[in-house]
Design an enzyme around this catalytic site. Structure first.
Site, PDB file in Angstrom:
ATOM      1  N   ASP A  83       0.838  -1.199   0.000  1.00 36.47           N
ATOM      2  CA  ASP A  83       0.000   0.000   0.000  1.00 36.47           C
ATOM      3  C   ASP A  83       0.875   1.252   0.000  1.00 36.47           C
ATOM      4  O   ASP A  83       1.948   1.255  -0.587  1.00 36.47           O
ATOM      5  CB  ASP A  83      -0.925  -0.050   1.230  1.00 36.47           C
ATOM      6  CG  ASP A  83      -2.274   0.597   0.992  1.00 36.47           C
ATOM      7  OD1 ASP A  83      -2.317   1.830   0.844  1.00 36.47           O
ATOM      8  OD2 ASP A  83      -3.290  -0.116   0.963  1.00 36.47           O
ATOM      9  N   HIS A 107      -3.575   5.908   3.651  1.00 32.11           N
ATOM     10  CA  HIS A 107      -4.350   4.728   3.268  1.00 32.11           C
ATOM     11  C   HIS A 107      -3.782   3.441   3.861  1.00 32.11           C
ATOM     12  O   HIS A 107      -4.515   2.608   4.409  1.00 32.11           O
ATOM     13  CB  HIS A 107      -4.363   4.668   1.740  1.00 32.11           C
ATOM     14  CG  HIS A 107      -5.297   3.686   1.132  1.00 32.11           C
ATOM     15  ND1 HIS A 107      -4.948   2.381   0.871  1.00 32.11           N
ATOM     16  CD2 HIS A 107      -6.567   3.819   0.696  1.00 32.11           C
ATOM     17  CE1 HIS A 107      -5.958   1.755   0.307  1.00 32.11           C
ATOM     18  NE2 HIS A 107      -6.965   2.599   0.176  1.00 32.11           N
ATOM     19  N   SER A 160     -11.230  -0.985  -0.322  1.00 33.04           N
ATOM     20  CA  SER A 160      -9.948  -0.989   0.393  1.00 33.04           C
ATOM     21  C   SER A 160     -10.142  -1.332   1.857  1.00 33.04           C
ATOM     22  O   SER A 160      -9.254  -1.901   2.495  1.00 33.04           O
ATOM     23  CB  SER A 160      -9.291   0.388   0.312  1.00 33.04           C
ATOM     24  OG  SER A 160      -8.616   0.581  -0.889  1.00 33.04           O
TER      25      SER A 160
END
Length: 651
Positions: free
Chosen positions: A192, A252, A423
């Protein structure tokens, strides 16, 4: 005082005094009733729950819309392609016709080459350039080095303080799984944006790697390096393929990591597998990340070798990929995923957030993945979630509270926020996969997927578009694995099984000396009860303190149903480095038709007691092959590799 390894027969060969890199596991309280976010927290140490991602429209521009300036080329295996000058002939005419200056950048972990055209070619120009490359006759395959982005997310109510996805009526029923295990002994690679420091994560983080090769995207100025810290993925209006609005950093990877394995304590949130380890693998920076970098990261996370990158000392048991982009899977993505799966590592990926068939986006449409759609607290498919035949299962993905950073651009301090996205659904399933593997370490990726599907319950609200097997049910998935329920909330890792007489391998514990095995040099079996994992004998390679190569091998026939290899290895070393793998042990399968495959690798960096590894051999089903342990020692400082309790069992 240093213990010498000059005598490889010595029982007292050096065991590394220092522990493997990583932090000590913190004991956690009972998990039956995790506290809501903010309850009982130290307000001075943990920021209050607040949304930190941009409130502006999510970035929806296609970063590849303007075309490509980088391509991944797989050359045919010929003598002329063995060197850079020969390979250059393949793209000479293509470069001339496109009016660009081509440069070879590097080799990928899969043996392909990344080339740059120096300037962006439009989609039509890119197609002609690739066609010209193939027409050279030297190229087996070529595809754009496309930019992937984090599967989209939108911040929601900043005070949303309940983890409904774990224990809500339409959640994943996670607490019932904690009666069996909380994930101790497993590692989840989060491929990520990297990670930031956070008191709800730090105790569970093991060393990862930064695979972003573009220094502008990485914002750290040095390309690939061992520091996977998220430097921020913010951008200005007009950047990243023409995004109409500026955006703050998303953090994220930190949010995804919290859903997987946030620490079970009195603060913040708790992860699905709160005693699992998180391995941050950074591939997404400003404007996303390249396909070549992501593919290398997949191979490395699974324990494979990547040129110029130190071997992964703590290979992942599960890979989480909450990212994606338009297009079909392609050779590069698929080959990297195949490497991971062949090493026994399930790959869990996001279905995407465009409210379209997941078959239109990658890696959701790649084979051998577990593709996850998102649902909301009412039990419906989330309005943004992709759907269709490419989806395997669905998990909570709307209003998911997890760990973030509070900096708008660069890292500032820890916090919490609720995000929407596939996600967010994906790490729910990756965390559950870690629980499953902690309870049953021998599960193959195919068995993990089959169990997730067979134990999912129908969507609470009918999903006519297709939500896979339905809503993942953690309690049912763990119950399907069988076995006794562990009384403690933080059980020790499941001990490795001792080989049984049903092994397809002869004399796996070396108790009958060299019977069944071939080896070079010939004295590869040692009798020494104190040095064996079990019994009184073990196999040994190297330990001379000079340049040498040793081999221990045996022919086996893998049944049509597949098989699993298990072995124990112990490394003792006099090497003084903590960063360089000077002496290595490769575990290989030699297939006379297809070549040599490296299944696992150990080195002087792994010094310590015996560890047990499990490797899926299903890719060799129906073949007679050679199982080989190959040790290579450099010219100074001894390293000895001890091998014991080797077994190959049919599925």
């Amino acid at each position: 005082m240093k213990t010498s390894l000059a005598s490889r027969r010595g029982a007292g060969a050096l065991l590394a005094a220092a522990a493997l890199a990583g932090t000590t596991l913190i004991a956690a309280p009972a998990l039956a009733e995790p506290r809501p976010a903010g309850a009982g927290t130290d307000r001075a140490a943990v920021a209050p729950v607040r949304a930190t991602a941009p409130a502006a429209q999510p970035f929806t521009a296609d970063p590849n819309a303007a075309g490509y300036d980088s391509f991944i080329v797989t050359y045919k295996e010929t003598a002329s392609n063995a060197n850079a000058r020969g390979r250059a002939k393949a793209w000479g005419l293509a470069a001339k016709r496109a009016g660009v200056s081509v440069k070879e950048l590097r080799e990928t972990a899969l043996g392909s080459r990344v080339i740059s055209t120096g300037e962006k070619l439009t989609p039509a120009e890119s197609a002609r350039f690739m066609a010209d490359l193939k027409a050279s006759g030297a190229v087996a395959d070529v595809e754009p080095n496309a930019i992937m982005t984090a599967a989209g997310l939108n911040p929601v109510d900043a005070d949303y303080g309940r983890q409904w996805g774990f224990h809500g009526v339409n959640g994943m029923r996670v607490p019932g799984a904690w009666d069996r295990t909380t994930g101790a002994g497993t590692v989840v690679a989060v491929i990520d944006t990297g990670i930031t420091r956070h008191p709800d994560l730090d105790a569970n983080v093991v060393p990862g790697y930064d695979f972003i090769s573009n220094t502008l995207a990485s914002r750290d100025g040095d390309g690939r390096d061992p520091d996977p810290t998220d430097r921020g993925d913010w951008y200005a209006a007009g950047e990243c393929g023409g995004a109409p609005y500026p955006a703050s950093s998303s953090w994220h990877g930190t949010h995804v990591a919290g859903t997987v394995a946030a620490v079970a304590d009195t603060r913040g949130v708790v992860g699905v597998a709160p005693n699992a380890k998180i391995q941050p693998v950074r591939v997404l920076g400003k404007c996303g990340g390249s396909l070549a970098d992501i593919a290398d990261a997949i191979v490395w996370a699974a324990g494979g070798s990547v040129a110029g990158v130190p071997d992964n000392r703590t290979p992942a048991d599960v890979i989480n990929m909450s990212l994606g982009g338009d297009g079909m899977c392609g050779t590069t993505y698929q080959n990297a995923i195949n490497v991971a799966v062949s090493r026994g590592v399930p790959v869990v990926v996001a279905a995407g957030n465009e409210n379209q068939p997941a078959g239109n986006v990658r890696p959701a449409n790649c084979r051998n993945t577990i593709t996850v759609a998102a649902s909301d607290s009412s039990g419906r498919r989330s309005s943004f979630s992709n759907y269709g035949s490419a989806v395997d299962v669905t998990a909570p993905g709307s209003g998911i509270l997890s760990t973030v950073n509070t900096g708008r651009t660069t890292p500032y301090g820890p916090g919490y926020a609720s995000y929407n996205g596939t996600s967010m659904a994906t790490p729910h399933v990756a965390g559950l996969t870690a629980l499953m593997l902690a309870a049953s370490p021998g599960l193959t990726p195919a068995q993990v997927e089959a169990t997730l599907k067979s134990t999912s319950r129908p969507m609470p609200v009918v999903c006519a578009e297709g939500c896979g097997a339905g809503l993942v049910d953690a309690t049912k998935a763990m119950a399907a694995l069988g076995g006794a329920i562990a009384p403690a909330p933080t059980p020790a890792p499941t001990p490795a099984p001792v080989p049984t007489p049903t092994s397809l391998l002869a004399n796996g514990g070396f108790e009958s000396g060299t019977a069944g095995w071939r080896g070079t040099p010939s004295d590869f079996v040692i009798t020494d009860r104190s040095g064996a994992r079990s019994g009184s004998r073990y196999g040994v390679l190297n330990g001379y303190g000079r340049s040498n190569t040793g081999v221990i091998e045996q022919r086996i026939t893998v049944p049509a149903s597949g098989a699993v290899l298990r072995y124990a290895v112990q490394v003792g070393t006099d090497e003084r480095t903590t960063t360089a793998a000077y002496d290595t042990l490769s575990v290989q399968i030699v297939d006379g038709v297809m070549g040599t495959y490296t299944l696992a690798r150990h080195s002087n960096l792994d010094a310590g007691g015996y560890t047990t590894r499990t490797v899926d051999l299903s890719r060799f089903a129906g073949k007679t092959v050679t199982l080989r342990f190959r040790g290579v020692e450099d010219s100074s400082y001894a390293t000895v590799f001890r091998i014991d309790d080797v077994a190959v069992t049919a599925r």
